[in-house]
Design a protein around this motif. Structure first.
Motif, mmCIF file in Angstrom:
data_model
loop_
_atom_site.group_PDB
_atom_site.id
_atom_site.type_symbol
_atom_site.label_atom_id
_atom_site.label_comp_id
_atom_site.label_asym_id
_atom_site.label_seq_id
_atom_site.Cartn_x
_atom_site.Cartn_y
_atom_site.Cartn_z
ATOM 1 N N VAL A 11 4.195 5.581 -3.137
ATOM 2 C CA VAL A 11 3.672 5.614 -1.839
ATOM 3 C C VAL A 11 3.410 3.954 -1.451
ATOM 4 O O VAL A 11 3.510 3.625 -0.465
ATOM 5 C CB VAL A 11 2.153 6.223 -1.755
ATOM 6 C CG1 VAL A 11 1.352 5.812 -0.547
ATOM 7 C CG2 VAL A 11 2.576 7.672 -1.891
ATOM 8 N N LEU A 12 2.943 3.242 -2.327
ATOM 9 C CA LEU A 12 2.660 1.755 -2.165
ATOM 10 C C LEU A 12 4.014 1.075 -1.936
ATOM 11 O O LEU A 12 4.225 0.236 -0.992
ATOM 12 C CB LEU A 12 2.043 1.162 -3.356
ATOM 13 C CG LEU A 12 1.906 -0.492 -3.493
ATOM 14 C CD1 LEU A 12 0.912 -0.759 -2.355
ATOM 15 C CD2 LEU A 12 1.425 -0.867 -4.630
ATOM 16 N N ILE A 13 5.100 1.427 -2.742
ATOM 17 C CA ILE A 13 6.487 1.056 -2.496
ATOM 18 C C ILE A 13 6.973 1.460 -0.971
ATOM 19 O O ILE A 13 7.528 0.649 -0.093
ATOM 20 C CB ILE A 13 7.457 1.187 -3.449
ATOM 21 C CG1 ILE A 13 7.050 0.638 -4.786
ATOM 22 C CG2 ILE A 13 8.794 1.007 -3.011
ATOM 23 C CD1 ILE A 13 7.728 1.056 -5.892
ATOM 24 N N VAL A 14 6.688 2.665 -0.612
ATOM 25 C CA VAL A 14 7.142 2.677 0.707
ATOM 26 C C VAL A 14 6.361 2.302 1.958
ATOM 27 O O VAL A 14 6.986 1.823 2.896
ATOM 28 C CB VAL A 14 6.907 4.561 0.908
ATOM 29 C CG1 VAL A 14 7.202 4.871 2.276
ATOM 30 C CG2 VAL A 14 8.071 5.240 -0.022
ATOM 31 N N ILE A 15 5.044 2.009 1.714
ATOM 32 C CA ILE A 15 4.365 1.222 2.606
ATOM 33 C C ILE A 15 4.877 -0.237 2.630
ATOM 34 O O ILE A 15 5.063 -0.650 3.756
ATOM 35 C CB ILE A 15 2.816 1.447 2.297
ATOM 36 C CG1 ILE A 15 2.276 3.039 2.523
ATOM 37 C CG2 ILE A 15 2.073 0.574 3.302
ATOM 38 C CD1 ILE A 15 1.013 3.024 2.093
ATOM 39 N N LYS A 19 6.114 -1.511 6.265
ATOM 40 C CA LYS A 19 5.200 -2.397 6.933
ATOM 41 C C LYS A 19 5.643 -3.917 6.649
ATOM 42 O O LYS A 19 5.331 -4.776 7.244
ATOM 43 C CB LYS A 19 3.720 -2.063 6.880
ATOM 44 C CG LYS A 19 3.245 -0.895 7.107
ATOM 45 C CD LYS A 19 2.796 -0.907 8.457
ATOM 46 C CE LYS A 19 2.132 0.319 9.015
ATOM 47 N NZ LYS A 19 1.751 0.322 10.266
ATOM 48 N N GLY A 20 6.352 -4.042 5.360
ATOM 49 C CA GLY A 20 6.359 -5.517 5.005
ATOM 50 C C GLY A 20 5.062 -5.961 4.012
ATOM 51 O O GLY A 20 4.006 -5.480 4.142
#
Length: 86
Positions: A11-15, A19-20
């Motif tokens: 989830v952190l990687i996708v965010i 978002k950058g």
């Protein structure tokens, strides 16, 4: 490793991909790392030259942060603590 740790990382990687990376966070953390590195170098050279006078300040995260943030006054404070308190 539990599945929720892997899910949190994904989830952190996708965010971060959508978002950058926040530029202010990276810039601020880079400055802190640089100051702590300079603090470690100051402590190293202080211990190198202070050995002839019997002075030693241990190099750890706490002392590196103090010297990195305060500079020469930080070394002076840690030396005073080392001489008078310890």
């Amino acid at each position: 490793m539990n599945w929720w740790i892997v899910a949190g990382i994904v989830v952190l990687i996708v965010i971060l991909l959508t978002k950058g990376i926040p530029v202010n966070f990276v810039k601020g953390s880079g400055q802190v790392v640089m100051k702590v590195t300079v603090g470690v170098l100051f402590l190293f050279f202080f211990n190198l030259f202070g050995a002839s006078f019997g002075l030693h300040i241990p190099i750890n995260v706490f002392t590196a942060i103090i010297v990195g943030m305060l500079g020469i006054p930080g070394i002076a404070c840690l030396t005073a603590i080392s001489v008078f308190v310890i």
